[in-house]
Design an enzyme around this catalytic site. Structure first.
Site, PDB file in Angstrom:
ATOM      1  N   VAL A 112       7.805  -6.534   6.174  1.00  0.00           N
ATOM      2  CA  VAL A 112       7.775  -6.142   6.166  1.00  0.00           C
ATOM      3  C   VAL A 112       8.908  -4.851   6.372  1.00  0.00           C
ATOM      4  CG1 VAL A 112       6.501  -5.053   8.752  1.00  0.00           C
ATOM      5  CG2 VAL A 112       6.515  -7.063   8.181  1.00  0.00           C
ATOM      6  N   CYS A 113       8.411  -3.779   5.922  1.00  0.00           N
ATOM      7  CA  CYS A 113       9.321  -2.578   6.067  1.00  0.00           C
ATOM      8  C   CYS A 113      10.506  -1.835   5.266  1.00  0.00           C
ATOM      9  CB  CYS A 113       9.223  -1.748   7.280  1.00  0.00           C
ATOM     10  SG  CYS A 113      10.038  -0.181   7.754  1.00  0.00           S
ATOM     11  N   THR A 114      11.573  -1.860   6.280  1.00  0.00           N
ATOM     12  CA  THR A 114      12.671  -2.061   4.905  1.00  0.00           C
ATOM     13  C   THR A 114      13.149  -3.911   5.556  1.00  0.00           C
ATOM     14  OG1 THR A 114      14.015  -1.785   7.486  1.00  0.00           O
ATOM     15  CG2 THR A 114      13.616   0.152   5.921  1.00  0.00           C
ATOM     16  N   GLY A 115      12.457  -4.838   5.936  1.00  0.00           N
ATOM     17  CA  GLY A 115      12.782  -6.031   5.996  1.00  0.00           C
ATOM     18  C   GLY A 115      13.203  -6.463   4.129  1.00  0.00           C
ATOM     19  N   THR A 132       8.585  -1.470   0.714  1.00  0.00           N
ATOM     20  CA  THR A 132       9.475  -0.876   2.082  1.00  0.00           C
ATOM     21  C   THR A 132       8.644   0.286   2.540  1.00  0.00           C
ATOM     22  OG1 THR A 132      11.141  -0.530   2.649  1.00  0.00           O
ATOM     23  CG2 THR A 132      11.568   0.416   0.994  1.00  0.00           C
TER      24      THR A 132
END
Length: 212
Positions: A112-115, A132
Protein backbone atom coordinates in the site's frame (compact mmCIF):
# COMPACT_ATOMS: atom_id res chain seq x y z
CA UNK A 1 -12.47 -22.33 2.30
CA UNK A 2 -9.25 -22.96 4.19
CA UNK A 3 -8.48 -19.99 6.43
CA UNK A 4 -5.70 -17.80 5.02
CA UNK A 5 -3.15 -16.02 7.18
CA UNK A 6 -2.38 -12.41 6.30
CA UNK A 7 0.79 -10.85 7.64
CA UNK A 8 0.80 -7.03 7.78
CA UNK A 9 4.20 -5.48 8.43
CA UNK A 10 4.25 -2.50 10.81
CA UNK A 11 7.05 -0.13 11.77
CA UNK A 12 7.52 3.28 13.35
CA UNK A 13 5.88 6.07 11.34
CA UNK A 14 3.71 3.66 9.36
CA UNK A 15 0.63 5.39 7.92
CA UNK A 16 -2.36 4.35 10.00
CA UNK A 17 -4.93 3.73 7.26
CA UNK A 18 -2.33 1.96 5.12
CA UNK A 19 -2.45 -1.00 7.48
CA UNK A 20 -5.71 -0.46 9.39
CA UNK A 21 -7.78 -0.20 6.20
CA UNK A 22 -6.74 -3.63 4.89
CA UNK A 23 -6.85 -5.03 8.45
CA UNK A 24 -10.51 -3.98 8.62
CA UNK A 25 -11.31 -5.52 5.24
CA UNK A 26 -9.76 -8.88 6.05
CA UNK A 27 -11.12 -9.02 9.59
CA UNK A 28 -14.75 -8.23 8.71
CA UNK A 29 -14.98 -10.52 5.67
CA UNK A 30 -17.50 -13.34 6.10
CA UNK A 31 -18.45 -16.14 3.76
CA UNK A 32 -21.94 -16.15 5.28
CA UNK A 33 -22.91 -12.62 6.28
CA UNK A 34 -25.99 -13.91 8.13
CA UNK A 35 -23.66 -15.62 10.61
CA UNK A 36 -21.33 -12.67 11.11
CA UNK A 37 -21.23 -13.08 14.89
CA UNK A 38 -21.00 -16.87 14.87
CA UNK A 39 -18.35 -17.49 12.21
CA UNK A 40 -14.84 -16.05 11.89
CA UNK A 41 -13.36 -14.32 8.89
CA UNK A 42 -11.74 -16.62 6.34
CA UNK A 43 -8.63 -14.49 6.92
CA UNK A 44 -6.49 -14.53 10.04
CA UNK A 45 -4.62 -11.22 10.30
CA UNK A 46 -1.34 -10.84 12.20
CA UNK A 47 0.71 -7.67 12.67
CA UNK A 48 4.41 -8.34 12.19
CA UNK A 49 7.27 -6.10 13.33
CA UNK A 50 11.02 -6.39 13.60
CA UNK A 51 10.95 -6.26 17.41
CA UNK A 52 8.43 -7.14 20.09
CA UNK A 53 7.80 -3.57 21.20
CA UNK A 54 5.26 -0.80 20.75
CA UNK A 55 5.12 0.75 17.28
CA UNK A 56 4.38 4.47 17.08
CA UNK A 57 2.54 5.28 13.86
CA UNK A 58 2.24 8.49 11.94
CA UNK A 59 0.00 10.65 14.11
CA UNK A 60 1.10 8.97 17.34
CA UNK A 61 -1.15 5.87 17.54
CA UNK A 62 0.59 3.15 19.54
CA UNK A 63 0.27 -0.41 18.30
CA UNK A 64 1.56 -3.73 19.62
CA UNK A 65 2.62 -6.31 17.01
CA UNK A 66 1.37 -9.88 17.24
CA UNK A 67 4.69 -11.39 16.26
CA UNK A 68 8.20 -10.57 15.08
CA UNK A 69 10.11 -11.27 11.90
CA UNK A 70 11.98 -14.08 13.65
CA UNK A 71 8.87 -15.70 15.15
CA UNK A 72 6.34 -15.07 12.37
CA UNK A 73 4.36 -18.18 11.42
CA UNK A 74 3.88 -19.21 7.78
CA UNK A 75 1.87 -16.68 5.76
CA UNK A 76 -0.39 -16.95 2.75
CA UNK A 77 -0.57 -13.20 2.09
CA UNK A 78 2.01 -10.54 2.93
CA UNK A 79 1.15 -6.83 3.00
CA UNK A 80 3.69 -4.01 3.28
CA UNK A 81 2.11 -0.64 4.09
CA UNK A 82 3.64 2.78 3.56
CA UNK A 83 4.05 6.01 5.44
CA UNK A 84 6.91 8.32 6.30
CA UNK A 85 8.70 5.41 7.97
CA UNK A 86 9.37 3.73 4.64
CA UNK A 87 12.10 6.31 3.94
CA UNK A 88 14.12 4.54 6.62
CA UNK A 89 12.63 1.06 6.40
CA UNK A 90 13.30 0.63 2.69
CA UNK A 91 16.98 0.45 3.68
CA UNK A 92 16.46 -1.78 6.73
CA UNK A 93 18.32 -5.07 6.06
CA UNK A 94 16.12 -6.97 8.52
CA UNK A 95 12.91 -5.88 6.81
CA UNK A 96 14.27 -6.43 3.31
CA UNK A 97 15.44 -9.91 4.27
CA UNK A 98 12.07 -10.79 5.83
CA UNK A 99 10.08 -9.50 2.86
CA UNK A 100 12.34 -11.20 0.32
CA UNK A 101 12.17 -14.54 2.13
CA UNK A 102 8.41 -14.44 2.63
CA UNK A 103 7.73 -13.18 -0.90
CA UNK A 104 9.04 -16.48 -2.20
CA UNK A 105 6.66 -18.40 0.07
CA UNK A 106 3.37 -16.52 0.02
CA UNK A 107 0.55 -16.89 -2.49
CA UNK A 108 -0.06 -13.13 -2.64
CA UNK A 109 2.35 -10.23 -2.10
CA UNK A 110 0.89 -6.75 -1.67
CA UNK A 111 1.86 -3.19 -0.83
CA UNK A 112 0.00 0.00 0.00
CA UNK A 113 1.28 3.48 -0.81
CA UNK A 114 5.05 3.79 -0.34
CA UNK A 115 5.23 0.22 0.88
CA UNK A 116 6.00 -0.34 -2.80
CA UNK A 117 9.39 1.30 -2.20
CA UNK A 118 10.26 -1.52 0.19
CA UNK A 119 9.27 -4.11 -2.42
CA UNK A 120 11.18 -2.16 -5.05
CA UNK A 121 14.36 -2.00 -2.99
CA UNK A 122 14.10 -5.73 -2.43
CA UNK A 123 14.03 -6.22 -6.22
CA UNK A 124 10.55 -7.74 -6.05
CA UNK A 125 9.00 -5.33 -8.58
CA UNK A 126 11.67 -5.59 -11.30
CA UNK A 127 10.05 -6.15 -14.68
CA UNK A 128 6.56 -5.44 -13.31
CA UNK A 129 4.07 -2.58 -13.40
CA UNK A 130 3.51 -1.04 -9.98
CA UNK A 131 2.12 2.05 -8.32
CA UNK A 132 2.41 4.06 -5.12
CA UNK A 133 1.20 7.31 -3.56
CA UNK A 134 0.88 10.02 -6.20
CA UNK A 135 3.54 12.16 -4.52
CA UNK A 136 6.10 9.34 -4.85
CA UNK A 137 5.48 8.19 -8.43
CA UNK A 138 8.39 10.13 -9.97
CA UNK A 139 10.68 9.16 -7.08
CA UNK A 140 9.76 5.52 -7.53
CA UNK A 141 10.58 5.63 -11.24
CA UNK A 142 13.90 7.31 -10.50
CA UNK A 143 14.82 4.74 -7.86
CA UNK A 144 13.70 1.66 -9.78
CA UNK A 145 14.23 1.99 -13.54
CA UNK A 146 13.38 -1.69 -14.04
CA UNK A 147 9.84 -1.04 -12.75
CA UNK A 148 7.11 0.38 -14.99
CA UNK A 149 5.47 2.94 -12.72
CA UNK A 150 1.71 3.17 -13.30
CA UNK A 151 0.28 6.61 -12.55
CA UNK A 152 -3.31 5.96 -13.64
CA UNK A 153 -4.32 2.88 -11.65
CA UNK A 154 -5.67 2.65 -8.12
CA UNK A 155 -4.53 -0.96 -7.83
CA UNK A 156 -2.06 -2.71 -10.11
CA UNK A 157 -2.28 -6.50 -10.36
CA UNK A 158 0.74 -8.38 -11.69
CA UNK A 159 0.15 -12.05 -11.04
CA UNK A 160 0.69 -12.69 -7.33
CA UNK A 161 1.90 -9.11 -6.75
CA UNK A 162 -0.56 -6.27 -6.07
CA UNK A 163 0.46 -2.67 -5.41
CA UNK A 164 -1.90 0.19 -4.64
CA UNK A 165 -1.98 3.95 -4.62
CA UNK A 166 -1.90 5.88 -1.37
CA UNK A 167 -3.54 5.37 2.01
CA UNK A 168 -7.26 4.62 1.38
CA UNK A 169 -6.35 2.73 -1.81
CA UNK A 170 -5.22 -0.11 0.42
CA UNK A 171 -8.88 -0.79 1.15
CA UNK A 172 -9.55 -1.22 -2.57
CA UNK A 173 -6.55 -3.51 -2.87
CA UNK A 174 -7.67 -5.65 0.08
CA UNK A 175 -11.17 -5.97 -1.39
CA UNK A 176 -9.62 -7.20 -4.63
CA UNK A 177 -7.66 -9.79 -2.65
CA UNK A 178 -10.88 -10.88 -0.95
CA UNK A 179 -12.49 -11.21 -4.38
CA UNK A 180 -9.59 -13.38 -5.55
CA UNK A 181 -9.96 -15.78 -2.64
CA UNK A 182 -13.67 -15.67 -1.84
CA UNK A 183 -15.41 -14.44 -5.00
CA UNK A 184 -17.07 -11.20 -6.01
CA UNK A 185 -20.24 -11.73 -3.99
CA UNK A 186 -18.33 -12.00 -0.72
CA UNK A 187 -16.07 -9.07 -1.61
CA UNK A 188 -19.06 -6.85 -2.41
CA UNK A 189 -20.77 -7.88 0.81
CA UNK A 190 -17.60 -6.94 2.70
CA UNK A 191 -17.51 -3.50 1.08
CA UNK A 192 -21.21 -3.02 1.83
CA UNK A 193 -20.68 -3.96 5.47
CA UNK A 194 -17.94 -1.31 5.65
CA UNK A 195 -20.14 1.19 3.78
CA UNK A 196 -17.29 1.59 1.31
CA UNK A 197 -17.65 1.64 -2.49
CA UNK A 198 -16.58 -1.59 -4.14
CA UNK A 199 -13.77 -0.90 -6.67
CA UNK A 200 -15.60 -1.25 -9.98
CA UNK A 201 -12.46 -0.42 -11.96
CA UNK A 202 -8.73 -0.05 -11.41
CA UNK A 203 -8.70 3.61 -12.49
CA UNK A 204 -7.12 5.90 -9.91
CA UNK A 205 -9.88 7.42 -7.82
CA UNK A 206 -8.08 10.75 -7.42
CA UNK A 207 -6.60 11.75 -10.79
CA UNK A 208 -3.18 13.38 -10.82
CA UNK A 209 -3.10 17.15 -11.14
CA UNK A 210 -1.87 18.47 -14.50
CA UNK A 211 1.80 19.47 -14.51
CA UNK A 212 1.27 22.55 -16.66
Amino acid sequence: MERKRVGIVIFDDVEVLDFCGPFEVFSVTRINTERRREEPSPFEVVLVAEHDKTIVTTGGMRVLPDTTFAQCPPLDILLVPGGWGTRKEMHNPALLSFVTERAAQVETLTSVCTGALVLGNAGLLDGLRATTHWRSLDWMQELFPKVTVDSVSQVVEQGKVLTSAGISAGIDMALIVVQRYCGEEVARATARHMEYPFPESSVRRVPLLPTT
